[in-house]
Design a protein around this motif. Structure first.
Motif, PDB file in Angstrom:
ATOM      1  N   LYS A  56      13.740 -30.344  -6.060  1.00 48.21           N
ATOM      2  CA  LYS A  56      14.932 -31.195  -6.046  1.00 48.21           C
ATOM      3  C   LYS A  56      16.219 -30.378  -5.920  1.00 48.21           C
ATOM      4  CE  LYS A  56      12.805 -34.877  -8.798  1.00 48.21           C
ATOM      5  NZ  LYS A  56      12.882 -35.701 -10.048  1.00 48.21           N
ATOM      6  N   ASN A  57      16.272 -29.260  -6.604  1.00 45.39           N
ATOM      7  CA  ASN A  57      17.443 -28.389  -6.546  1.00 45.39           C
ATOM      8  C   ASN A  57      17.051 -27.096  -5.849  1.00 45.39           C
ATOM      9  OD1 ASN A  57      19.630 -26.692  -6.949  1.00 45.39           O
ATOM     10  ND2 ASN A  57      19.906 -27.236  -9.094  1.00 45.39           N
ATOM     11  N   LYS A  58      17.463 -26.951  -4.600  1.00 48.44           N
ATOM     12  CA  LYS A  58      17.026 -25.809  -3.792  1.00 48.44           C
ATOM     13  C   LYS A  58      17.597 -24.475  -4.277  1.00 48.44           C
ATOM     14  CE  LYS A  58      16.212 -28.465   0.427  1.00 48.44           C
ATOM     15  NZ  LYS A  58      16.524 -28.629   1.867  1.00 48.44           N
ATOM     16  N   ASN A  59      18.576 -24.527  -5.166  1.00 48.07           N
ATOM     17  CA  ASN A  59      19.155 -23.294  -5.695  1.00 48.07           C
ATOM     18  C   ASN A  59      18.607 -22.929  -7.073  1.00 48.07           C
ATOM     19  OD1 ASN A  59      20.818 -22.604  -3.524  1.00 48.07           O
ATOM     20  ND2 ASN A  59      22.455 -23.953  -4.219  1.00 48.07           N
ATOM     21  N   LYS A  60      17.583 -23.651  -7.499  1.00 45.51           N
ATOM     22  CA  LYS A  60      16.994 -23.399  -8.811  1.00 45.51           C
ATOM     23  C   LYS A  60      15.585 -22.851  -8.637  1.00 45.51           C
ATOM     24  CE  LYS A  60      16.535 -25.668 -13.340  1.00 45.51           C
ATOM     25  NZ  LYS A  60      16.691 -26.956 -14.063  1.00 45.51           N
ATOM     26  N   PHE A  61      15.214 -21.882  -9.463  1.00 42.58           N
ATOM     27  CA  PHE A  61      13.885 -21.289  -9.343  1.00 42.58           C
ATOM     28  C   PHE A  61      13.356 -20.858 -10.700  1.00 42.58           C
ATOM     29  CE2 PHE A  61      17.061 -18.004  -8.538  1.00 42.58           C
ATOM     30  CZ  PHE A  61      16.660 -16.958  -9.350  1.00 42.58           C
ATOM     31  N   ALA A  62      12.049 -20.654 -10.757  1.00 46.70           N
ATOM     32  CA  ALA A  62      11.386 -20.199 -11.977  1.00 46.70           C
ATOM     33  C   ALA A  62      10.981 -18.735 -11.816  1.00 46.70           C
ATOM     34  CB  ALA A  62      10.155 -21.053 -12.263  1.00 46.70           C
ATOM     35  N   ILE A  63      11.052 -17.979 -12.916  1.00 47.59           N
ATOM     36  CA  ILE A  63      10.659 -16.574 -12.888  1.00 47.59           C
ATOM     37  C   ILE A  63       9.639 -16.295 -13.981  1.00 47.59           C
ATOM     38  CG2 ILE A  63      12.811 -15.716 -11.886  1.00 47.59           C
ATOM     39  CD1 ILE A  63      13.708 -14.986 -14.707  1.00 47.59           C
ATOM     40  N   ALA A  64       8.828 -15.281 -13.747  1.00 45.68           N
ATOM     41  CA  ALA A  64       7.791 -14.907 -14.710  1.00 45.68           C
ATOM     42  C   ALA A  64       8.331 -13.867 -15.680  1.00 45.68           C
ATOM     43  CB  ALA A  64       6.570 -14.365 -13.970  1.00 45.68           C
ATOM     44  N   ALA A  65       9.292 -14.283 -16.492  1.00 41.29           N
ATOM     45  CA  ALA A  65       9.870 -13.423 -17.525  1.00 41.29           C
ATOM     46  C   ALA A  65      10.573 -14.302 -18.539  1.00 41.29           C
ATOM     47  CB  ALA A  65      10.853 -12.428 -16.916  1.00 41.29           C
ATOM     48  N   GLY A  66      10.392 -13.984 -19.817  1.00 40.20           N
ATOM     49  CA  GLY A  66      11.002 -14.805 -20.853  1.00 40.20           C
ATOM     50  C   GLY A  66      11.513 -13.994 -22.018  1.00 40.20           C
ATOM     51  N   SER A  67      11.485 -14.585 -23.194  1.00 38.11           N
ATOM     52  CA  SER A  67      12.050 -13.956 -24.377  1.00 38.11           C
ATOM     53  C   SER A  67      11.323 -12.671 -24.783  1.00 38.11           C
ATOM     54  CB  SER A  67      12.029 -14.940 -25.552  1.00 38.11           C
ATOM     55  OG  SER A  67      10.697 -15.367 -25.833  1.00 38.11           O
ATOM     56  N   LYS A  68      10.098 -12.509 -24.331  1.00 39.07           N
ATOM     57  CA  LYS A  68       9.309 -11.322 -24.673  1.00 39.07           C
ATOM     58  C   LYS A  68      10.017 -10.036 -24.263  1.00 39.07           C
ATOM     59  CE  LYS A  68       4.753  -9.235 -23.870  1.00 39.07           C
ATOM     60  NZ  LYS A  68       3.445  -9.412 -23.195  1.00 39.07           N
ATOM     61  N   ILE A  69      10.723 -10.079 -23.135  1.00 39.49           N
ATOM     62  CA  ILE A  69      11.443  -8.891 -22.671  1.00 39.49           C
ATOM     63  C   ILE A  69      12.952  -9.114 -22.689  1.00 39.49           C
ATOM     64  CG2 ILE A  69       9.567  -7.912 -21.309  1.00 39.49           C
ATOM     65  CD1 ILE A  69      10.927  -9.141 -18.828  1.00 39.49           C
ATOM     66  N   GLY A  70      13.401 -10.037 -23.538  1.00 40.02           N
ATOM     67  CA  GLY A  70      14.827 -10.178 -23.780  1.00 40.02           C
ATOM     68  C   GLY A  70      15.601 -11.064 -22.833  1.00 40.02           C
ATOM     69  N   MET A  71      14.934 -11.872 -22.024  1.00 39.71           N
ATOM     70  CA  MET A  71      15.669 -12.798 -21.172  1.00 39.71           C
ATOM     71  C   MET A  71      16.412 -13.803 -22.045  1.00 39.71           C
ATOM     72  SD  MET A  71      15.124 -11.890 -18.007  1.00 39.71           S
ATOM     73  CE  MET A  71      15.204 -10.214 -18.643  1.00 39.71           C
ATOM     74  N   HIS A  72      17.605 -14.167 -21.637  1.00 40.58           N
ATOM     75  CA  HIS A  72      18.396 -15.100 -22.442  1.00 40.58           C
ATOM     76  C   HIS A  72      19.277 -15.942 -21.532  1.00 40.58           C
ATOM     77  CE1 HIS A  72      22.028 -12.629 -21.791  1.00 40.58           C
ATOM     78  NE2 HIS A  72      21.229 -11.592 -21.929  1.00 40.58           N
ATOM     79  N   ASN A  73      19.699 -17.080 -22.039  1.00 44.60           N
ATOM     80  CA  ASN A  73      20.587 -17.949 -21.271  1.00 44.60           C
ATOM     81  C   ASN A  73      21.862 -17.197 -20.914  1.00 44.60           C
ATOM     82  OD1 ASN A  73      18.711 -19.965 -21.572  1.00 44.60           O
ATOM     83  ND2 ASN A  73      19.887 -21.148 -23.051  1.00 44.60           N
ATOM     84  N   GLY A  74      22.232 -17.276 -19.643  1.00 39.11           N
ATOM     85  CA  GLY A  74      23.417 -16.564 -19.184  1.00 39.11           C
ATOM     86  C   GLY A  74      23.122 -15.197 -18.604  1.00 39.11           C
ATOM     87  N   GLN A  75      21.893 -14.717 -18.725  1.00 42.26           N
ATOM     88  CA  GLN A  75      21.508 -13.437 -18.133  1.00 42.26           C
ATOM     89  C   GLN A  75      21.752 -13.483 -16.628  1.00 42.26           C
ATOM     90  OE1 GLN A  75      19.495 -10.441 -19.399  1.00 42.26           O
ATOM     91  NE2 GLN A  75      20.345  -9.778 -17.443  1.00 42.26           N
ATOM     92  N   PHE A  99       8.292 -17.146 -19.424  1.00 44.62           N
ATOM     93  CA  PHE A  99       8.843 -17.871 -18.284  1.00 44.62           C
ATOM     94  C   PHE A  99      10.271 -18.338 -18.553  1.00 44.62           C
ATOM     95  CE2 PHE A  99       4.237 -18.429 -18.227  1.00 44.62           C
ATOM     96  CZ  PHE A  99       3.931 -17.986 -16.943  1.00 44.62           C
ATOM     97  N   SER A 100      11.072 -18.364 -17.469  1.00 38.07           N
ATOM     98  CA  SER A 100      12.454 -18.826 -17.554  1.00 38.07           C
ATOM     99  C   SER A 100      12.823 -19.543 -16.261  1.00 38.07           C
ATOM    100  CB  SER A 100      13.419 -17.648 -17.766  1.00 38.07           C
ATOM    101  OG  SER A 100      13.127 -16.954 -18.953  1.00 38.07           O
ATOM    102  N   GLU A 101      13.951 -20.270 -16.333  1.00 33.92           N
ATOM    103  CA  GLU A 101      14.488 -20.940 -15.159  1.00 33.92           C
ATOM    104  C   GLU A 101      15.865 -20.377 -14.851  1.00 33.92           C
ATOM    105  OE1 GLU A 101      14.494 -25.131 -15.891  1.00 33.92           O
ATOM    106  OE2 GLU A 101      12.390 -25.165 -16.501  1.00 33.92           O
ATOM    107  N   ALA A 102      16.174 -20.231 -13.570  1.00 36.14           N
ATOM    108  CA  ALA A 102      17.454 -19.670 -13.153  1.00 36.14           C
ATOM    109  C   ALA A 102      18.041 -20.499 -12.021  1.00 36.14           C
ATOM    110  CB  ALA A 102      17.279 -18.216 -12.715  1.00 36.14           C
ATOM    111  N   VAL A 103      19.349 -20.354 -11.820  1.00 36.83           N
ATOM    112  CA  VAL A 103      20.020 -21.090 -10.759  1.00 36.83           C
ATOM    113  C   VAL A 103      21.000 -20.168 -10.045  1.00 36.83           C
ATOM    114  CG1 VAL A 103      21.882 -21.911 -12.253  1.00 36.83           C
ATOM    115  CG2 VAL A 103      21.278 -23.226 -10.208  1.00 36.83           C
TER     116      VAL A 103
END
Length: 299
Positions: free
Chosen positions: A217-236, A272-276
């Protein structure tokens, strides 16, 4: 960041951390002028710097107090604990420290001002390769407050509501106050220093992330295989790169060009995380339309 450091950063891009992997680092005991800086102050600086790497979560931090030079690290990794284990010496090295972090206090000053106290710190940090002793990166980092880049501020509207943005701005304002006591001023200077050390570690230890899929639905949004385990955070913030191949002197090499900037808007879990996408270069749409090879790197 100076030009020399910018060139050194290229080395790290050739050995990018892969998502879900962590890199081993060890800290050489901090050095300082014992005539002007107390041992307790130096210890506190060391602890704050070390904890900034721990908080990043992408490092396995080994704090070896007795490690005073690179040769000691090499000898340590050849001890019987490695040789007698079921794994090889190389396996043991990979689980220990791949890099050494050396820090030296250049300046530590406490000043009494009209409204209270201010403290100023300047630290030199070096990253050394354990296997060669080569200095891979070096930078002088101060405790000055550095205002966030425009891209950082712009990213906030994508992952935070007005209340959350206000809290962030209040936290930044807190770093600029004048403390009434010298001890409080020193702690505040350490907190500012830590923020600047984080920028150094992010620049010199980027993580290469895998795009799992693009949102239908949102062509500028994607999922990545990285999450809190390696310090990913909102705003990264993430650099979105187009990967192409070029022939140089008869050899085929990869070339990476930035085509966009993205930010993480939701950390789903440990993995896992989501990014835009929040800003693009002029060739971004063309690369996407032609299904070009794209990779994502933390910044």
């Amino acid at each position: 960041m100076n030009k020399k450091l910018s060139l050194l950063v290229l080395f790290f891009f050739s050995v990018l951390l892969q998502a879900q992997e962590r890199i081993g680092i060890a800290f050489i005991p901090i050095t300082y002028d014992q005539a002007t800086i107390s041992a307790s102050e130096a210890r506190l600086v060391h602890e704050y710097v070390l904890n900034s790497f721990v908080a990043a979560r992408k490092f396995v931090v080994v704090d070896r107090e007795k490690l005073v030079e690179l040769e000691n690290e090499k000898k340590l990794q050849k001890t019987e604990s490695f040789i007698d284990s079921k794994t090889s010496i190389q396996d043991g090295i990979s689980r220990g420290a791949s890099y050494l972090i050396s820090s030296s206090i250049l300046v530590l000053r406490h000043s009494e001002v009209s409204r209270g106290w201010e403290s100023m710190l300047q630290l030199q940090i070096k990253v050394l390769d354990v296997s060669t002793g080569e200095i891979l990166a070096t930078e002088n980092i101060s405790s000055d407050f550095i205002a966030p880049e425009k891209s950082v501020v712009d990213a906030r509207v994508w992952y935070a509501d007005k209340k959350e943005i206000k809290v962030i701005e209040q936290q930044e304002a807190r770093l600029k106050v004048v403390e009434k006591q010298k001890e409080g001023a020193f702690i505040l200077a350490l907190q500012r220093l830590v923020e600047n050390v984080k920028k150094f570690s992010n620049t010199n230890f980027p993580i290469s992330l895998e795009i799992l899929n693009w949102d239908d639905k949102n062509k500028n949004k994607f999922a990545i295989a990285a999450g809190s385990k390696i310090g990913m955070h909102n705003g990264q913030l993430l650099d979105v790169l187009q990967v192409t191949e070029a022939s140089v002197a008869g050899k085929t090499i990869q070339r990476s060009q930035k085509i966009a900037v993205a930010c993480i808007v939701k950390v789903d879990d440990a993995n896992f995380s989501e990014a835009v996408i929040i800003s693009t270069e002029k060739n971004y749409k063309k690369v996407r339309a032609n299904d070009g090879v794209i990779k994502v790197v933390t910044r």
